[in-house]
Design a protein around this motif. Structure first.
Motif, PDB file in Angstrom:
ATOM      1  N   ALA A 146       0.828  -1.207   0.000  1.00 44.86           N
ATOM      2  CA  ALA A 146       0.000   0.000   0.000  1.00 44.86           C
ATOM      3  C   ALA A 146       0.861   1.255   0.000  1.00 44.86           C
ATOM      4  O   ALA A 146       1.828   1.356   0.745  1.00 44.86           O
ATOM      5  CB  ALA A 146      -0.917   0.005   1.211  1.00 44.86           C
ATOM      6  N   LYS A 147       0.468   2.197  -0.821  1.00 49.29           N
ATOM      7  CA  LYS A 147       1.249   3.422  -0.999  1.00 49.29           C
ATOM      8  C   LYS A 147       1.408   4.190   0.307  1.00 49.29           C
ATOM      9  O   LYS A 147       2.469   4.721   0.610  1.00 49.29           O
ATOM     10  CB  LYS A 147       0.555   4.300  -2.033  1.00 49.29           C
ATOM     11  N   HIS A 148       0.311   4.275   1.081  1.00 47.67           N
ATOM     12  CA  HIS A 148       0.395   5.086   2.292  1.00 47.67           C
ATOM     13  C   HIS A 148       1.259   4.442   3.355  1.00 47.67           C
ATOM     14  O   HIS A 148       1.628   5.082   4.332  1.00 47.67           O
ATOM     15  CB  HIS A 148      -1.008   5.418   2.826  1.00 47.67           C
ATOM     16  N   ILE A 153      -4.065  -2.754   7.186  1.00 45.86           N
ATOM     17  CA  ILE A 153      -4.288  -2.436   5.776  1.00 45.86           C
ATOM     18  C   ILE A 153      -4.882  -3.658   5.088  1.00 45.86           C
ATOM     19  O   ILE A 153      -4.918  -4.740   5.670  1.00 45.86           O
ATOM     20  CB  ILE A 153      -2.978  -2.042   5.052  1.00 45.86           C
ATOM     21  N   ASP A 186     -10.096  -1.835  -2.509  1.00 46.00           N
ATOM     22  CA  ASP A 186     -10.507  -0.471  -2.824  1.00 46.00           C
ATOM     23  C   ASP A 186      -9.329   0.504  -2.872  1.00 46.00           C
ATOM     24  O   ASP A 186      -8.201   0.144  -2.625  1.00 46.00           O
ATOM     25  CB  ASP A 186     -11.554   0.034  -1.832  1.00 46.00           C
ATOM     26  N   GLU A 187      -9.655   1.730  -3.192  1.00 49.14           N
ATOM     27  CA  GLU A 187      -8.633   2.753  -3.310  1.00 49.14           C
ATOM     28  C   GLU A 187      -7.968   3.023  -1.948  1.00 49.14           C
ATOM     29  O   GLU A 187      -6.784   3.298  -1.863  1.00 49.14           O
ATOM     30  CB  GLU A 187      -9.285   4.035  -3.837  1.00 49.14           C
ATOM     31  N   GLU A 188      -8.758   2.905  -0.888  1.00 48.41           N
ATOM     32  CA  GLU A 188      -8.252   3.277   0.442  1.00 48.41           C
ATOM     33  C   GLU A 188      -7.294   2.239   1.015  1.00 48.41           C
ATOM     34  O   GLU A 188      -6.536   2.536   1.943  1.00 48.41           O
ATOM     35  CB  GLU A 188      -9.410   3.463   1.414  1.00 48.41           C
ATOM     36  N   ARG A 189      -7.350   1.005   0.540  1.00 50.70           N
ATOM     37  CA  ARG A 189      -6.514  -0.074   1.066  1.00 50.70           C
ATOM     38  C   ARG A 189      -6.630  -0.200   2.580  1.00 50.70           C
ATOM     39  O   ARG A 189      -5.649  -0.422   3.275  1.00 50.70           O
ATOM     40  CB  ARG A 189      -5.036   0.144   0.705  1.00 50.70           C
ATOM     41  N   ASP A 190      -7.860   0.018   3.093  1.00 47.64           N
ATOM     42  CA  ASP A 190      -8.048  -0.115   4.540  1.00 47.64           C
ATOM     43  C   ASP A 190      -9.188  -1.102   4.806  1.00 47.64           C
ATOM     44  O   ASP A 190      -9.515  -1.931   3.955  1.00 47.64           O
ATOM     45  CB  ASP A 190      -8.346   1.248   5.175  1.00 47.64           C
ATOM     46  N   SER A 246     -12.341  -0.325   5.473  1.00 48.79           N
ATOM     47  CA  SER A 246     -13.660   0.299   5.381  1.00 48.79           C
ATOM     48  C   SER A 246     -14.632  -0.450   4.480  1.00 48.79           C
ATOM     49  O   SER A 246     -15.814  -0.165   4.486  1.00 48.79           O
ATOM     50  CB  SER A 246     -13.537   1.741   4.910  1.00 48.79           C
ATOM     51  N   CYS A 248     -21.534  -2.764   2.960  1.00 48.13           N
ATOM     52  CA  CYS A 248     -20.757  -1.546   2.790  1.00 48.13           C
ATOM     53  C   CYS A 248     -21.584  -0.472   2.086  1.00 48.13           C
ATOM     54  O   CYS A 248     -22.190  -0.723   1.054  1.00 48.13           O
ATOM     55  CB  CYS A 248     -19.516  -1.854   1.970  1.00 48.13           C
ATOM     56  N   LYS A 306     -20.290   2.631   1.263  1.00 48.04           N
ATOM     57  CA  LYS A 306     -19.523   3.681   0.600  1.00 48.04           C
ATOM     58  C   LYS A 306     -19.522   3.530  -0.924  1.00 48.04           C
ATOM     59  O   LYS A 306     -18.984   4.354  -1.622  1.00 48.04           O
ATOM     60  CB  LYS A 306     -18.098   3.727   1.144  1.00 48.04           C
TER      61      LYS A 306
END
Lengths: 434, 437
Positions: free
Chosen positions: A170-172, A297, A301-305, A307, A354, A356
């Motif tokens: 994951a990027k973050h 992580i 999804d985009e968030e890679r979390d 959620s 979900c 979102k």
């Protein structure tokens, strides 16, 4: 020499049937057999069977040079057994080549690692036992449900004796760092961490047939060029994806099977990469740094979390109410009850809740049996309510049983007392007579 | 006496109390000798119970010269558009698709099928206003074909039809107010709906309101002459519940039920909050919210937030026997309506021996004595009442017994007689007026 690691995830959710309020207490069967069977049959025919056949040919042809890794959830194995046993046989064929590694994970594709350590450990063991029984080798590398990972989860996994763990690059988490090295767990450095190269992985898994993509069509030549373009000092490239990519997410007509067929030869002949399994990577490379992941992580999804599964009111309520039941379920020691409870833990159920993705529910609506997250929640909670009732009933029965036993014991005690008295009386009489 | 009646729904195709009331009333009226009723609804499906009266579907009427007439009609009654969420009530099945769609396409002409008949959907939804005016247009044709002495139009959806018929035949018009937009909207009235309602009331010779609550609204908010407005309470169809086979109640706990559209008017949020209060005190209870509507998702989320979702169930929209099953399983029925012109559903609950809690803001509370009445906003009182009924059997038995007796005495035949009186007085004064002129 650099290594490329191919890993495929095999999972099919066990869908719940439409479980109405009127069913609560009246019907204890929760699964939609028809949908589960027909989807399993469809995907077996379109994906698992043809892809396994191609892989088997490739493994035999490139003996020792081509390697892949799989993880198959317990839920998928159970469904294979019931609906498509020939798929299991074809996986066994693959296992026999010796160049296929099967990874450990939670039996029911659950999120137990986030909630309860004991439960997590017992599910992982159950899964490893099953894999060993099926394929003859006990897994040595672990992948968590949806590649969920944190430092804490890594610690638990290393305590269980696994050598490596797979997760998302994951990027973050990485920032400027590259996923193309081996990392290690921040708490216990003995556990190696393999990070997914999401760019190259998703080029195949998501973008392969996207005609609007500027790299379309993706050929093996192009893909191997990209591999060769990676920085010289980087050691590994981890390509992780759903196995359903082949024939299901990317249809047969897109040429995905031809891509798979030609990839090994292209890599072996035209690059300085060799194929390796996760365990080989963990053993052969030196970790370059610790991976610091204080918060969980995932690869979703985009968030890679997390959620996609947890966080909104619906998901949290369902998740908490489910895990509250653990002590009762274990205490009752009922096989079917435990099985249902584990099936209800599958992350898919929470995924359907979900909210979102109301705008672009693309990925979430994939084989989603529900109209809306609310619908999913209502159905799940009805099932859970019935499950709670079953626990209550069984506990009552147990209590009744123990009451009965106590009464029986008391009766016997009284009898013993009575006989003892008679005996004493007789003794006394006897002594008197003497 | 011949009555031309305009309604919007008819069993088995109903989505709420309006259809039930229309059916009960016409059935009651059919027992009155000397009454012939022609009941007009948009889209007759063909499987309605027609033993009691003649049913004419507006879509079964051939229309000639549609285009020119429509143009003329529109200019007469002004062209209307309504914002989506303000229509009376939506078909529960169609709600989701409906809310995202455009309300009224800018079609200049109504769609006419090959035989020159207008196509009616017969369901509440996006093109409701268009339907109302198509209906009104057809009404004028029908009124020419069917001789009658008085016209009776149910609720605002049919007022334009009633007016159109009156204009053609010149007979007196009775309108029946089952609800006003003040009830549905909670005060923020849709001006276009209000305009139609006001137009209908102004044109009417007599107005029937289903309760004093509604009568007051008609007088105060729509400026009607009190002498023109008469209250006639609804009743309930006697049903012998014993005949039907109920499904087994699977849960051991007491069941507290809310049954109705999950919309602001019905006060579902007060039910959820009261449930939370009760669940804090006892676990021997389950709550069921049966129905669907635009507040369903909010209620689901709220139940999850309060952590009571394993004791608070949603069934979605219930049809036919499921309603009966639901009532059979219930130990308490709650109707926390914020503004309820009448409210037939508590009567149905009491009929099946379910103790009932109703809000004071309902018309039905004016006639019931054996039901607990609370203010809709008073969550604590509601929780108290629920707790009392599920805890103390004596209380619950008292309500069951007395409530059943009370409801059984409410008969549509009586309501019909009252309506018949209204017809008579209307015709009388109408004749007088014409003679004077």
């Amino acid at each position: 020499m650099k290594s490329i690691c191919l890993y495929f995830q095999v999972h099919q959710p066990l869908r719940l049937r439409r479980y109405r309020f009127f069913d609560i207490g009246n019907n204890h069967y929760y699964y939609d057999d028809y949908t589960n069977e027909s989807i399993m049959r469809k995907i077996s025919d379109e994906c698992y069977l043809p892809a396994n056949k191609i892989l088997l040919d490739l493994l035999l042809e490139n003996k020792g040079k081509f390697k892949v890794a799989f993880s198959i959830t317990g839920i998928a194995i159970d469904q294979f057994e019931q609906y498509a046993p020939e798929v299991l046989d074809s996986f066994k064929e693959l296992a026999k080549t010796g160049d296929v590694e099967f990874l450990a994970e939670t039996y029911s594709h659950s999120l137990a690692s986030l909630k309860n350590k004991d439960e997590f450990v017992s599910q992982v063991q159950e899964h490893s036992d099953r894999i060993e029984a099926l394929f003859g080798v006990r897994p040595t590398t672990f992948r968590n449900t949806e590649l969920v990972y944190s430092d804490g989860i890594g610690e638990m996994v290393s305590e269980m004796g696994y050598k490596g763990i797979l997760t998302e690059g994951a990027k973050h988490i990485l920032g400027w760092k590259s996923p193309n090295y081996l990392y290690c767990n921040a708490i216990n450095p003995k556990l190696k961490v393999l990070l997914r190269n999401y760019k190259l992985s998703d080029d195949i898994a998501f973008r392969f047939s996207a005609e609007g993509w500027k790299e379309w069509p993706l050929t093996t030549t192009k893909f191997v060029e990209w591999l060769n373009d990676q920085d010289e000092k980087e050691d590994v490239v981890n390509i992780f994806m759903d196995y359903e990519t082949f024939g299901e997410h990317q249809k047969k007509e897109s040429g995905i099977f031809e891509f798979l067929e030609n990839l090994p030869k292209e890599v072996i002949l035209k690059s300085n990469y060799q194929f390796a399994t996760p365990t080989e990577l963990a053993a052969n490379y030196q970790p370059i740094a610790q991976a610091h992941v204080p918060n969980p992580i995932s690869w979703a999804d985009e968030e890679r979390d997390l959620s996609a599964w947890l966080g909104n009111n619906l998901q949290d309520e369902a998740f908490n109410k489910l895990y509250e039941l653990r002590d009762d379920v274990l205490a009752l020691k009922d096989e079917r009850l435990l099985k249902d409870w584990r099936y209800l833990q599958a992350s898919d159920h929470f995924y359907y809740m979900c909210t979102k993705f109301f705008s672009d529910g693309d990925v979430h609506s994939y084989f989603n049996p529900y109209d809306s997250p609310y619908d999913a929640f209502i159905n799940y909670m009805n099932v859970l309510s019935d499950f709670q009732l079953r626990i209550k009933e069984m506990r009552n029965v147990l209590a009744d049983k123990s009451d009965l036993m106590e009464a029986e014991l008391a009766e016997k005690d009284a009898l013993i007392e009575k006989y003892r008295k008679e005996l004493d009386d007789l003794k006394a009489q006897f002594e008197k007579a003497e | 006496m011949r009555v031309l009646m305009f309604g919007w729904e008819f069993p088995p195709h109903i989505s709420g109390g309006l259809g039930t009331a229309c059916y009960g009333l016409t059935k009651g009226l059919s027992k009155v000798e000397d009454l012939d009723i022609v009941f007009v609804v948009p889209k007759a499906y063909g499987d309605e119970d027609q033993s009691k009266m003649q049913l004419v579907g507006a879509n079964g009427v051939t229309i000639n010269q549609v285009q020119t007439h429509v143009e003329k009609f529109k200019s007469k009654h002004t062209y209307l558009e309504v914002d989506s969420q303000l229509v009376p009530y939506n078909d529960p099945d169609e709600y989701y698709t409906f809310s995202s769609r455009d309300v009224y396409g800018k079609n200049k002409f109504f769609k006419v099928d090959k035989e020159g008949k207008l196509e009616f959907s017969g369901k509440y939804g996006a093109n409701l206003i268009e339907e109302i005016y198509k209906y009104a247009y057809v009404a004028s044709t029908i009124s020419m074909d069917h001789d009658h002495d008085v016209i009776h139009a149910h609720d605002w959806l049919c007022y334009p039809a009633g007016i159109a018929a009156k204009e053609v035949s010149g007979k007196p018009l009775v309108i029946h107010v089952h609800a006003t937009d003040f009830d549905r909207s909670g005060g923020s009235v849709n001006p276009k709906v209000f305009e139609i309602e006001k137009m209908g009331m102004d044109a009417a010779d007599k107005i029937i309101a289903v309760s004093n609550l509604t009568r007051n609204i008609v007088i105060e908010k729509y400026g009607q002459d009190p002498d023109k407005v008469v209250t006639v309470y609804n009743a309930v169809e006697p049903v012998s519940f014993e005949e039907k086979q109920a499904i087994k109640k699977g849960v051991k706990e007491k069941v507290v039920t809310f049954l109705g559209r999950i919309t602001m008017q019905k006060g579902p949020e007060y039910f959820v909050e009261a449930a939370y209060q009760v669940l804090k005190r006892t676990s021997n209870v389950r709550f069921v919210m049966a129905g669907s509507g635009d507040m369903l998702e909010k209620m689901v989320t709220r139940a999850a937030q309060l952590g009571i979702a394993d004791k608070f169930h949603f069934t979605g929209f219930l049809k036919g026997d499921d309603v009966f099953n639901m009532l059979k399983m219930s130990d308490v029925y709650v109707m926390p309506s914020v503004s309820e012109p009448f409210g037939i559903s508590p009567l149905e609950a009491m009929q099946s021996n379910v103790p009932t809690i109703i809000s004071k803001q309902s018309g039905v509370s004016e006639i019931l004595t054996h039901a607990i009445k609370v203010d809709y906003w008073d969550i604590d009182a509601m929780a108290d009442a629920i707790y009392g009924i599920i805890r103390y059997d004596s209380l619950s038995n008292e309500f069951k017994e007395k409530g059943k007796e009370e409801v059984d005495s409410l008969k549509w035949a009586n309501a019909a007689l009252n309506v018949y009186d209204v017809y008579n007085s209307t015709i009388e004064s109408f004749v007088e007026q014409t003679n004077q002129n």
